[in-house]
Design a protein around this motif. Sequence first.
Motif, PDB file in Angstrom:
ATOM      1  N   ILE A 136      12.317 -16.607  -7.718  1.00  0.00           N
ATOM      2  CA  ILE A 136      11.456 -17.462  -6.663  1.00  0.00           C
ATOM      3  C   ILE A 136       9.923 -16.829  -6.829  1.00  0.00           C
ATOM      4  O   ILE A 136       9.573 -15.790  -6.882  1.00  0.00           O
ATOM      5  CB  ILE A 136      12.185 -16.923  -5.261  1.00  0.00           C
ATOM      6  N   GLY A 137       9.156 -17.929  -7.032  1.00  0.00           N
ATOM      7  CA  GLY A 137       7.809 -17.882  -7.343  1.00  0.00           C
ATOM      8  C   GLY A 137       7.444 -17.024  -8.234  1.00  0.00           C
ATOM      9  O   GLY A 137       8.025 -17.233  -9.554  1.00  0.00           O
ATOM     10  N   GLN A 138       6.437 -16.182  -8.234  1.00  0.00           N
ATOM     11  CA  GLN A 138       6.221 -15.300  -9.256  1.00  0.00           C
ATOM     12  C   GLN A 138       7.336 -14.031  -9.430  1.00  0.00           C
ATOM     13  O   GLN A 138       7.475 -13.605 -10.599  1.00  0.00           O
ATOM     14  CB  GLN A 138       4.977 -14.288  -8.857  1.00  0.00           C
ATOM     15  N   GLY A 139       8.190 -13.982  -8.551  1.00  0.00           N
ATOM     16  CA  GLY A 139       9.408 -13.025  -8.710  1.00  0.00           C
ATOM     17  C   GLY A 139       8.658 -11.552  -8.405  1.00  0.00           C
ATOM     18  O   GLY A 139       7.636 -11.336  -8.723  1.00  0.00           O
ATOM     19  N   ASP A 140      10.082 -10.495  -8.296  1.00  0.00           N
ATOM     20  CA  ASP A 140       9.635  -9.303  -8.167  1.00  0.00           C
ATOM     21  C   ASP A 140      10.195  -8.666  -9.125  1.00  0.00           C
ATOM     22  O   ASP A 140      11.135  -9.020  -9.909  1.00  0.00           O
ATOM     23  CB  ASP A 140      10.186  -8.774  -6.838  1.00  0.00           C
ATOM     24  N   TYR A 141       9.481  -7.343  -9.528  1.00  0.00           N
ATOM     25  CA  TYR A 141      10.218  -6.380 -10.671  1.00  0.00           C
ATOM     26  C   TYR A 141      11.381  -5.825 -10.106  1.00  0.00           C
ATOM     27  O   TYR A 141      12.262  -5.683 -10.783  1.00  0.00           O
ATOM     28  CB  TYR A 141       9.190  -5.370 -11.014  1.00  0.00           C
ATOM     29  N   TYR A 142      11.449  -5.426  -9.021  1.00  0.00           N
ATOM     30  CA  TYR A 142      12.585  -4.577  -8.606  1.00  0.00           C
ATOM     31  C   TYR A 142      13.471  -5.620  -7.447  1.00  0.00           C
ATOM     32  O   TYR A 142      12.863  -6.024  -6.581  1.00  0.00           O
ATOM     33  CB  TYR A 142      12.151  -3.324  -7.679  1.00  0.00           C
ATOM     34  N   ASN A 143      14.712  -5.364  -7.607  1.00  0.00           N
ATOM     35  CA  ASN A 143      15.585  -6.185  -6.929  1.00  0.00           C
ATOM     36  C   ASN A 143      15.344  -7.577  -6.528  1.00  0.00           C
ATOM     37  O   ASN A 143      15.107  -7.902  -5.260  1.00  0.00           O
ATOM     38  CB  ASN A 143      15.794  -5.341  -5.702  1.00  0.00           C
ATOM     39  N   TYR A 240      -2.778  -2.470  -4.842  1.00  0.00           N
ATOM     40  CA  TYR A 240      -2.206  -3.314  -5.479  1.00  0.00           C
ATOM     41  C   TYR A 240      -1.735  -3.293  -6.607  1.00  0.00           C
ATOM     42  O   TYR A 240      -0.710  -3.422  -7.359  1.00  0.00           O
ATOM     43  CB  TYR A 240      -2.820  -4.761  -5.082  1.00  0.00           C
ATOM     44  N   ASP A 241      -2.679  -3.041  -7.597  1.00  0.00           N
ATOM     45  CA  ASP A 241      -2.646  -3.102  -8.932  1.00  0.00           C
ATOM     46  C   ASP A 241      -2.360  -1.808  -9.673  1.00  0.00           C
ATOM     47  O   ASP A 241      -1.364  -1.746 -10.388  1.00  0.00           O
ATOM     48  CB  ASP A 241      -3.995  -3.733  -9.513  1.00  0.00           C
ATOM     49  N   LEU A 242      -2.822  -0.631  -8.974  1.00  0.00           N
ATOM     50  CA  LEU A 242      -2.820   0.463  -9.819  1.00  0.00           C
ATOM     51  C   LEU A 242      -1.733   1.566  -9.064  1.00  0.00           C
ATOM     52  O   LEU A 242      -1.996   2.741  -9.085  1.00  0.00           O
ATOM     53  CB  LEU A 242      -4.081   0.931  -9.802  1.00  0.00           C
ATOM     54  N   ARG A 262       1.327  -2.315  -0.684  1.00  0.00           N
ATOM     55  CA  ARG A 262       2.154  -1.449   0.132  1.00  0.00           C
ATOM     56  C   ARG A 262       3.520  -2.251   0.264  1.00  0.00           C
ATOM     57  O   ARG A 262       4.558  -1.506   0.457  1.00  0.00           O
ATOM     58  CB  ARG A 262       1.450  -1.068   1.458  1.00  0.00           C
ATOM     59  N   ALA A 263       3.548  -3.307   0.576  1.00  0.00           N
ATOM     60  CA  ALA A 263       4.837  -4.104   0.632  1.00  0.00           C
ATOM     61  C   ALA A 263       5.628  -4.094  -0.709  1.00  0.00           C
ATOM     62  O   ALA A 263       6.879  -4.021  -0.513  1.00  0.00           O
ATOM     63  CB  ALA A 263       4.528  -5.741   0.967  1.00  0.00           C
ATOM     64  N   LEU A 264       5.022  -4.212  -1.854  1.00  0.00           N
ATOM     65  CA  LEU A 264       5.838  -4.011  -3.164  1.00  0.00           C
ATOM     66  C   LEU A 264       6.867  -2.852  -2.997  1.00  0.00           C
ATOM     67  O   LEU A 264       7.866  -2.905  -3.648  1.00  0.00           O
ATOM     68  CB  LEU A 264       4.789  -3.790  -4.176  1.00  0.00           C
ATOM     69  N   TYR A 265       6.175  -1.722  -2.706  1.00  0.00           N
ATOM     70  CA  TYR A 265       6.950  -0.394  -2.694  1.00  0.00           C
ATOM     71  C   TYR A 265       8.010  -0.479  -1.914  1.00  0.00           C
ATOM     72  O   TYR A 265       9.254   0.081  -2.138  1.00  0.00           O
ATOM     73  CB  TYR A 265       5.724   0.726  -2.374  1.00  0.00           C
ATOM     74  N   SER A 266       8.027  -1.170  -0.710  1.00  0.00           N
ATOM     75  CA  SER A 266       9.003  -1.510   0.267  1.00  0.00           C
ATOM     76  C   SER A 266      10.440  -2.031  -0.338  1.00  0.00           C
ATOM     77  O   SER A 266      11.518  -1.868   0.117  1.00  0.00           O
ATOM     78  CB  SER A 266       8.731  -1.991   1.469  1.00  0.00           C
TER      79      SER A 266
END
Length: 514
Positions: A136-143, A240-242, A262-266
């Motif tokens: 979906i969209g860009q997609g996530d790396y995890y799950n 976000y990037d680093l 921070r949301a990416l980590y969640s």
Amino acid sequence: MGITAVAATSHASTNKEATKKPMNILFIMSDDHSFQTISAYDHRFIETPNIDRIGNDGAVFTNSFVANSISGPSRACMLTGKHSHKNGFIDNAHKFDGSQQTFPKLLQKAGYQTAVVGKWHLTSNPTGFDYWNILIGQGDYYNPHFIDNGVKKQIHGYATNIVTDLAIDWLGEKRDKSKPFCLLLHHKAPHRTWMPDTCDLGAFDDVKFPLPENFYDKYLGRVAASEQEMSIFKDMDIVYDLKMADKENEIHSNTSLEGWGRALYSNLDSAQKAKWDAYYEPIIKDFKARKLSGKELAEWKYQRYMHDYLSVIRSVDRNIGRMLDYLKKEGLLDNTLIVYTSDQGFYMGEHGWFDKRFMYEESFRTPLLMRYPSAARKGAKIPQLVQNIDYAPTFLELAGVKIPQDIQGVSLLPLLKGEKPKNWRKSLYYHFYEYPGEHAVKRHYGVRTERYKLIHFYNDIDKWELYDLKNDPHEMVNLYGTKGVEKITALLKKELVKLQIQYDDPIESLLIKK
């Protein structure tokens, strides 16, 4: 014909390669994979033995380029074999018209089983595919969340592994094996924000990468380059990037991207977070203690960027190895065209940048490796100028499908066979539209020959740039308007108009007035 000749397309003929056993097509594409970080092209940063296998057993295109260096539009060019203004998807704010002609639809009509798995990023749902399972969209790396033929599902794991699993599962369990296949295996990686698989965390920690010579570029004589917002120092977000999302919430980037970081980590599960924390928390602690600024901060950010980006590439290469091993085990290697490319190039600190968009070489140039079982010789280097609008006619000719007259690309099959067409193109056309937009790269179009490049930045700006790529491969000196380049400038402008007329890009009316 002046400084160029347009390649013959032979659209009226069908492919004599058609046999009782049609060739399968595996089209592997990553997102934002720079040619500099593939060892078939460059050994400075990383070894990619599995991607290299494709070129070692086939061919490496050494002058491969895109028509519009941004993800969605580049994908539309590949699907249609047409420049952006012809397929209608000029920037990521548009919606791809899925009702139009694409090479998967034409292959489907010719009896191919077609599938796409992984990144799609064209806003509308895929058409012309018997099976599609897309991020979906860009997609996530995890799950990540996928849309499986219209049904939304979350799949646990790391995106690059999952996309490869889905592709292998379709090949082995879901397709009609009585038909030839065309599979588009499209990875999210290594798109921003370069989140490595947990097994690859720290893979490059012992390496300090030398700064590019033009990392501190002053952009003299290049107004558009000076006004971009893709600087590693100024625009690359710490959180976000680093990955500097500290649990104490003491590190702030003062941009709108911090919250996303921070949301990416969640999105990680507890086991993934444990491995993530074990790696990044010491880096965060050290970063806080050092209180970096100025050049020290810029160079620290560059090293972190390179470490994360290259760690992500390790997973891409490993999974391509998995796919090649599967094809070999199943006896499919000798009847499958295998392609590896990226949707465009990417800056690895050159000019002080990350991202793409500009017509400068690192962004405009894209990797392209093809394994063609009937190739004249293995490990060939193909130097001719090729472009991503050429993929569609290549696949169609390989399948014995008549290439429609409105396709603007040229089949690469003769080059793969070792032929050297006398009338092969001597120039390429480029057009970037997404401004105003992220990273603030001005709209521009241009022409590239084997030696020279002419670019016109337009819209809210009217600036020309001319580069001699032989003497200035890093494009640091804008020669436009300087003494001694009047003749080549006139020839390039003439060539540019010729290409705009050939490809029916209405912008030529602006150029002719100059």
